[in-house]
Design a protein around this motif. Sequence first.
Motif, PDB file in Angstrom:
ATOM      1  N   SER A   1      -5.326  12.752   8.807  1.00 40.84           N
ATOM      2  CA  SER A   1      -5.115  11.361   9.272  1.00 40.84           C
ATOM      3  C   SER A   1      -4.027  10.968   9.832  1.00 40.84           C
ATOM      4  O   SER A   1      -3.618  10.467  10.898  1.00 40.84           O
TER       5      SER A   1
ATOM      6  N   GLN B   1     -12.093   7.978  -4.562  1.00 39.18           N
ATOM      7  CA  GLN B   1     -11.195   7.043  -4.021  1.00 39.18           C
ATOM      8  C   GLN B   1     -10.002   7.070  -4.933  1.00 39.18           C
ATOM      9  O   GLN B   1      -8.930   6.475  -4.340  1.00 39.18           O
ATOM     10  N   ASN B   2     -10.004   7.433  -6.073  1.00 41.10           N
ATOM     11  CA  ASN B   2      -8.869   7.340  -6.823  1.00 41.10           C
ATOM     12  C   ASN B   2      -8.166   8.741  -7.017  1.00 41.10           C
ATOM     13  O   ASN B   2      -7.166   8.817  -7.830  1.00 41.10           O
TER      14      ASN B   2
ATOM     15  N   ASN C   1      -1.979   3.952   7.392  1.00 37.71           N
ATOM     16  CA  ASN C   1      -2.555   3.603   6.279  1.00 37.71           C
ATOM     17  C   ASN C   1      -3.846   3.332   6.609  1.00 37.71           C
ATOM     18  O   ASN C   1      -4.751   3.477   5.872  1.00 37.71           O
ATOM     19  N   ARG C   2      -4.117   2.391   7.746  1.00 39.28           N
ATOM     20  CA  ARG C   2      -5.714   2.103   8.015  1.00 39.28           C
ATOM     21  C   ARG C   2      -6.464   3.252   8.481  1.00 39.28           C
ATOM     22  O   ARG C   2      -7.427   3.736   8.088  1.00 39.28           O
TER      23      ARG C   2
ATOM     24  N   SER D   1      -7.258   5.158   5.044  1.00 37.15           N
ATOM     25  CA  SER D   1      -8.126   4.223   4.216  1.00 37.15           C
ATOM     26  C   SER D   1      -9.522   4.678   4.939  1.00 37.15           C
ATOM     27  O   SER D   1     -10.631   4.738   4.052  1.00 37.15           O
ATOM     28  N   ARG D   2      -9.707   4.803   6.312  1.00 39.34           N
ATOM     29  CA  ARG D   2     -11.002   4.739   7.041  1.00 39.34           C
ATOM     30  C   ARG D   2     -11.683   6.280   6.741  1.00 39.34           C
ATOM     31  O   ARG D   2     -12.538   6.327   6.261  1.00 39.34           O
TER      32      ARG D   2
ATOM     33  N   ARG E   1     -10.741   8.099   4.156  1.00 40.85           N
ATOM     34  CA  ARG E   1     -11.042   8.601   2.845  1.00 40.85           C
ATOM     35  C   ARG E   1     -12.179   7.648   2.448  1.00 40.85           C
ATOM     36  O   ARG E   1     -13.240   8.321   1.642  1.00 40.85           O
ATOM     37  N   SER E   2     -12.448   6.610   2.968  1.00 38.33           N
ATOM     38  CA  SER E   2     -14.028   5.882   2.770  1.00 38.33           C
ATOM     39  C   SER E   2     -15.017   6.703   3.200  1.00 38.33           C
ATOM     40  O   SER E   2     -16.048   6.984   2.622  1.00 38.33           O
TER      41      SER E   2
ATOM     42  N   THR F   1       0.926  -1.172  -0.164  1.00 42.35           N
ATOM     43  CA  THR F   1      -0.055   0.035   0.142  1.00 42.35           C
ATOM     44  C   THR F   1       0.948   1.300   0.105  1.00 42.35           C
ATOM     45  O   THR F   1       1.852   1.365   0.753  1.00 42.35           O
TER      46      THR F   1
ATOM     47  N   ASP G   1      -5.688  13.324   4.162  1.00 41.56           N
ATOM     48  CA  ASP G   1      -4.672  12.576   4.360  1.00 41.56           C
ATOM     49  C   ASP G   1      -3.688  13.062   5.347  1.00 41.56           C
ATOM     50  O   ASP G   1      -3.395  12.367   6.172  1.00 41.56           O
TER      51      ASP G   1
ATOM     52  N   THR H   1       0.295   5.386  -0.140  1.00 43.67           N
ATOM     53  CA  THR H   1      -0.425   6.854  -0.035  1.00 43.67           C
ATOM     54  C   THR H   1       0.355   7.864   0.571  1.00 43.67           C
ATOM     55  O   THR H   1       0.737   7.593   1.748  1.00 43.67           O
TER      56      THR H   1
END
Length: 263
Positions: free
Chosen positions: A131, A261-262, A224-225, A228-229, A231-232, A6, A128, A8
């Motif tokens: 986070s 998401q992208n 990263n977790r 990802s959370r 961003r979701s 992963t 990001d 990011t």
Amino acid sequence: ASDASTSTSGFTSTTSSRQLPANWLGEKSYILFTAILIGLFTGTNIAVFKTAVEFVREVLYGDGIKLPLFSSALWNSGGEEILQDSLRLSELVPSSAIPVLGGLVVSFLLRFGGDMPPGLRDTVKEVDLDSIRASNATPPMELIACTKFIPPPSERNDFLRFSRKALAATATLGTGNSLGPEGPSVESGMSISRLLTNSKLFSQLSAVFGTLEDNDLSEVERVNRKMSRDRSLLACGAAAGVSAGFNAPLSGVFFALEIVQNA
């Protein structure tokens, strides 16, 4: 088991594809509960936004808004009489000048109101960055620079930032300037998502789902977790914005999957 890589915002990790978070059920419940709240608040917010735009249009271009006026010249022997009169600026200002008024309002907000949130791609970068900071990690310098050195959520007032942009969008659309409704709708949903995820009160309430951080993971994996959370949830806000703005829920889902998401 195979490994998944992963990457990011400068963080790269290699984690086992079969590894589940220590509190995976609580994390999924948290995401589902927060997504429901984001959808409800976003739908309400966009309904208010559309009403405000139509109000401005009716005052400036339509038949006006009926308002009760008090006038001593209208009194009779029985006391004060309340009459309905129209507030219609189109009779006082030429139609060609109304968009100029909208531009002046937006210029005033930009000049004296302070900064406004960026567009979609830069908003993802800000999320990001938030986070990474929330995970007590050191963010990459290039990420800080591309977000214009934005301070942490505790040192800024996101509610005022988002409100200023909503007012600017209302003035722009209401006065007939060139702006599509999809932009404000998406940004409204993303703003609601960020207000919830950055709220200290909501983070305390979300403790009912248990600890979302896994201390057994490395710093990179925890970051990263978290990214990802968040961003979701940001994608949920964007999907809710498109769904409420266009009455097209499936389009909102595809928009979130393909664009947010992208990003």
